[in-house]
Design a protein around this motif. Structure first.
Motif, PDB file in Angstrom:
ATOM      1  N   ALA B  97      -0.752 -39.587 -47.448  1.00 22.18           N
ATOM      2  CA  ALA B  97      -0.560 -40.605 -47.964  1.00 22.18           C
ATOM      3  C   ALA B  97       0.789 -41.747 -46.971  1.00 22.18           C
ATOM      4  N   VAL B  98       0.660 -40.712 -46.527  1.00 20.79           N
ATOM      5  CA  VAL B  98       1.822 -40.851 -45.478  1.00 20.79           C
ATOM      6  C   VAL B  98       1.277 -42.214 -44.240  1.00 20.79           C
ATOM      7  N   VAL B  99       0.262 -41.190 -43.998  1.00 20.93           N
ATOM      8  CA  VAL B  99      -0.480 -41.944 -42.324  1.00 20.93           C
ATOM      9  C   VAL B  99      -1.793 -43.532 -43.591  1.00 20.93           C
ATOM     10  N   LEU B 100      -2.256 -43.346 -44.471  1.00 22.26           N
ATOM     11  CA  LEU B 100      -2.346 -44.615 -45.075  1.00 22.26           C
ATOM     12  C   LEU B 100      -0.762 -45.679 -45.673  1.00 22.26           C
ATOM     13  N   LEU B 101       0.304 -45.187 -45.881  1.00 23.18           N
ATOM     14  CA  LEU B 101       1.401 -45.817 -45.928  1.00 23.18           C
ATOM     15  C   LEU B 101       1.550 -46.736 -44.241  1.00 23.18           C
ATOM     16  N   ALA B 102       2.116 -46.219 -43.195  1.00 24.14           N
ATOM     17  CA  ALA B 102       1.813 -46.344 -41.880  1.00 24.14           C
ATOM     18  C   ALA B 102       0.546 -47.383 -41.451  1.00 24.14           C
ATOM     19  N   GLY B 103      -0.501 -47.277 -41.953  1.00 24.09           N
ATOM     20  CA  GLY B 103      -1.997 -48.027 -41.591  1.00 24.09           C
ATOM     21  C   GLY B 103      -1.333 -49.301 -41.954  1.00 24.09           C
ATOM     22  N   SER B 104      -1.171 -49.202 -43.142  1.00 24.19           N
ATOM     23  CA  SER B 104      -1.219 -50.119 -44.474  1.00 24.19           C
ATOM     24  C   SER B 104      -0.186 -50.555 -43.547  1.00 24.19           C
ATOM     25  N   LEU B 105       1.233 -50.391 -43.179  1.00 21.55           N
ATOM     26  CA  LEU B 105       1.816 -51.614 -43.195  1.00 21.55           C
ATOM     27  C   LEU B 105       2.302 -51.679 -41.365  1.00 21.55           C
ATOM     28  N   ALA B 106       1.497 -51.377 -40.853  1.00 26.35           N
ATOM     29  CA  ALA B 106       1.483 -51.716 -39.383  1.00 26.35           C
ATOM     30  C   ALA B 106      -0.295 -52.530 -39.942  1.00 26.35           C
ATOM     31  N   TRP B 107      -1.034 -53.220 -40.250  1.00 27.91           N
ATOM     32  CA  TRP B 107      -2.141 -53.252 -40.664  1.00 27.91           C
ATOM     33  C   TRP B 107      -1.392 -54.802 -41.335  1.00 27.91           C
ATOM     34  N   THR B 108      -0.340 -55.146 -42.389  1.00 27.04           N
ATOM     35  CA  THR B 108      -0.476 -56.159 -42.545  1.00 27.04           C
ATOM     36  C   THR B 108       0.530 -56.467 -41.296  1.00 27.04           C
ATOM     37  N   LEU B 109       1.666 -55.544 -40.739  1.00 27.91           N
ATOM     38  CA  LEU B 109       2.831 -57.138 -39.956  1.00 27.91           C
ATOM     39  C   LEU B 109       1.751 -57.126 -38.588  1.00 27.91           C
ATOM     40  N   LEU B 110       0.418 -56.585 -38.298  1.00 27.77           N
ATOM     41  CA  LEU B 110      -0.335 -57.388 -37.181  1.00 27.77           C
ATOM     42  C   LEU B 110      -1.444 -58.591 -37.602  1.00 27.77           C
ATOM     43  N   ALA B 111      -1.746 -58.049 -39.128  1.00 23.40           N
ATOM     44  CA  ALA B 111      -2.407 -58.897 -39.402  1.00 23.40           C
ATOM     45  C   ALA B 111      -2.477 -60.414 -39.667  1.00 23.40           C
ATOM     46  N   ARG B 112      -1.011 -60.478 -40.288  1.00 25.77           N
ATOM     47  CA  ARG B 112      -0.705 -61.749 -40.286  1.00 25.77           C
ATOM     48  C   ARG B 112      -0.365 -62.888 -38.660  1.00 25.77           C
ATOM     49  N   ASN B 113      -0.003 -62.523 -38.203  1.00 26.13           N
ATOM     50  CA  ASN B 113      -0.180 -62.824 -37.050  1.00 26.13           C
ATOM     51  C   ASN B 113      -0.562 -62.306 -35.684  1.00 26.13           C
ATOM     52  N   PRO B 114      -1.478 -62.625 -35.237  1.00 29.61           N
ATOM     53  CA  PRO B 114      -2.318 -61.668 -34.518  1.00 29.61           C
ATOM     54  C   PRO B 114      -1.815 -61.178 -32.977  1.00 29.61           C
ATOM     55  N   ARG B 115      -1.685 -62.394 -32.971  1.00 28.10           N
ATOM     56  CA  ARG B 115      -1.007 -62.415 -30.910  1.00 28.10           C
ATOM     57  C   ARG B 115       0.573 -63.315 -31.793  1.00 28.10           C
ATOM     58  N   PRO B 116       1.452 -62.929 -32.186  1.00 29.09           N
ATOM     59  CA  PRO B 116       2.942 -63.550 -32.011  1.00 29.09           C
ATOM     60  C   PRO B 116       3.654 -63.751 -30.577  1.00 29.09           C
ATOM     61  N   ALA B 117       3.748 -64.700 -30.604  1.00 25.09           N
ATOM     62  CA  ALA B 117       4.546 -65.272 -28.856  1.00 25.09           C
ATOM     63  C   ALA B 117       5.294 -64.461 -28.992  1.00 25.09           C
ATOM     64  N   PRO B 118       5.188 -63.855 -27.399  1.00 28.59           N
ATOM     65  CA  PRO B 118       6.976 -62.976 -27.174  1.00 28.59           C
ATOM     66  C   PRO B 118       7.493 -63.711 -27.002  1.00 28.59           C
ATOM     67  N   VAL B 119       8.798 -63.335 -27.273  1.00 27.78           N
ATOM     68  CA  VAL B 119      10.144 -63.827 -27.077  1.00 27.78           C
ATOM     69  C   VAL B 119      11.193 -63.336 -25.367  1.00 27.78           C
ATOM     70  N   ALA B 120      11.239 -64.641 -25.599  1.00 30.37           N
ATOM     71  CA  ALA B 120      12.393 -64.265 -23.873  1.00 30.37           C
ATOM     72  C   ALA B 120      13.682 -63.983 -24.610  1.00 30.37           C
ATOM     73  N   LEU B 121      14.053 -62.601 -23.555  1.00 29.70           N
ATOM     74  CA  LEU B 121      15.520 -62.052 -23.782  1.00 29.70           C
ATOM     75  C   LEU B 121      16.936 -63.177 -23.547  1.00 29.70           C
ATOM     76  N   GLY B 122      17.637 -63.075 -23.846  1.00 31.70           N
ATOM     77  CA  GLY B 122      18.778 -63.630 -23.843  1.00 31.70           C
ATOM     78  C   GLY B 122      18.481 -64.946 -24.705  1.00 31.70           C
ATOM     79  N   GLY B 123      19.002 -65.839 -23.189  1.00 35.95           N
ATOM     80  CA  GLY B 123      18.896 -67.575 -23.941  1.00 35.95           C
ATOM     81  C   GLY B 123      19.675 -67.695 -24.938  1.00 35.95           C
ATOM     82  N   GLY B 124      20.843 -66.741 -24.461  1.00 31.28           N
ATOM     83  CA  GLY B 124      22.431 -67.472 -25.331  1.00 31.28           C
ATOM     84  C   GLY B 124      22.230 -66.957 -26.971  1.00 31.28           C
ATOM     85  N   PHE B 125      21.157 -66.306 -27.185  1.00 26.21           N
ATOM     86  CA  PHE B 125      21.525 -65.396 -27.996  1.00 26.21           C
ATOM     87  C   PHE B 125      21.814 -63.836 -27.992  1.00 26.21           C
ATOM     88  N   VAL B 126      22.934 -63.821 -28.506  1.00 27.12           N
ATOM     89  CA  VAL B 126      23.158 -62.923 -28.447  1.00 27.12           C
ATOM     90  C   VAL B 126      24.687 -62.118 -29.371  1.00 27.12           C
TER      91      VAL B 126
END
Lengths: 100, 182
Positions: B97-126
């Motif tokens: 059940a948990v392998v299923l849960l982890a797989g579906s969570l990861a798939w949902t998180l990755l499938a919507r936006n397959p290549r999210p833009a990497p964000v730059a650290l810093g830039g005043g956001f602290v």
């Protein structure tokens, strides 16, 4: 630069490990620690989104989650002490009666 | 590059400690593993510019809450958990059940936006204490006050629940309680 999806997948893994801990462990205190693990995983997702959108609201929400977790831990551990006082066991399989 | 290395180091530590939490039979070992998870998550928070939250994570979570856990484990003298038929069934059903849960969570998180833009650290956001406090005491003042009431209620509830049961003498019940719960 770390893509946000890495953080989200790490959060999903930790959350799932918390769920599996909740399912397979039989000790009340360990079950409680699994819940804390799930809360921590969700906090990680909140901070990752706050970082992605450059908004501090997510971090404030994590603050509230921590406050609720602290309150939950205090009350939950008190309940565990009360359960142990009446049943003298911490095994959830033996806590199967509403009334003694 | 350095951030990627740090992410993988602390992410691996967190996952390994979480697995160790499940593998250990004695609650005190699980509690110590959970402290490792929280500390590595604090490092990840720091990596994402959440300075205040990293400090709070160490002080409140790894400090206060886990001390409470360890205190209760010591108080109740909790031993290693025992195997029961129920735990074997849970183990057989839980892992798929948990392998299923982890797989579906990861798939949902990755499938919507397959290549999210990497964000730059810093830039005043602290997430410094100043910035968090300005949000907390201006925009989120009412929730903040409500949480203080929640904490108060939790304190009273913990005291009531954890105090030993007393005999209710007189007032509420005319006859003395037949069987004292022990």
């Amino acid at each position: 630069m770390v893509p946000i999806s890495y953080y989200l997948v790490l959060s999903a893994i930790l959350f799932s490990l918390g769920v599996v801990g909740f399912l397979i462990k039989r000790n009340l205190i360990t079950l409680f620690m699994s819940i804390e693990l799930m809360l921590n995983a969700v906090n990680l997702a909140f901070v990752a989104f706050a970082w992605q959108w450059k908004s501090l609201n997510g971090q404030v929400f994590v603050f509230f989650v921590m406050v609720v977790a602290a309150a939950e831990a205090a009350v939950g551990l008190a309940i565990i002490i009360a359960v142990f006082r009446t049943r003298e066991t911490l095994n959830v399989d033996r806590v199967n009666l509403l009334k003694l | 590059m350095l951030q990627l290395v740090l992410f993988f180091v602390f992410g691996t530590i967190a996952v390994a400690a979480a697995v160790n939490l499940l593998a250990q039979r004695h609650p005190i070992n699980s509690a110590l593993s959970l402290i490792v998870v929280m500390a590595s998550l604090a490092a990840l928070f720091l990596l994402m510019g959440a300075e205040f939250l990293a400090a709070i994570q160490v002080i409140v979570y790894a400090g206060a809450i886990m001390v409470l856990f360890v205190f209760v484990i010591m108080l109740l003298n909790a031993g290693a958990e025992e195997r029961t038929p129920g735990s074997r069934v849970a183990m057989l059903l839980g892992f798929p059940a948990v392998v299923l849960l982890a797989g579906s969570l990861a798939w949902t998180l990755l499938a919507r936006n397959p290549r999210p833009a990497p964000v730059a650290l810093g830039g005043g956001f602290v997430g410094s204490p100043t910035a968090i406090a300005q949000l907390l005491f201006r925009d989120f003042l009412l929730p903040f006050e409500v949480t203080s009431v929640l904490i108060l209620i939790a304190i009273m509830g913990a005291v009531v629940l954890a105090s030993p049961p007393r005999t209710t003498a007189g007032a509420a019940s005319p006859e003395p309680p037949a069987k004292r719960e022990r």
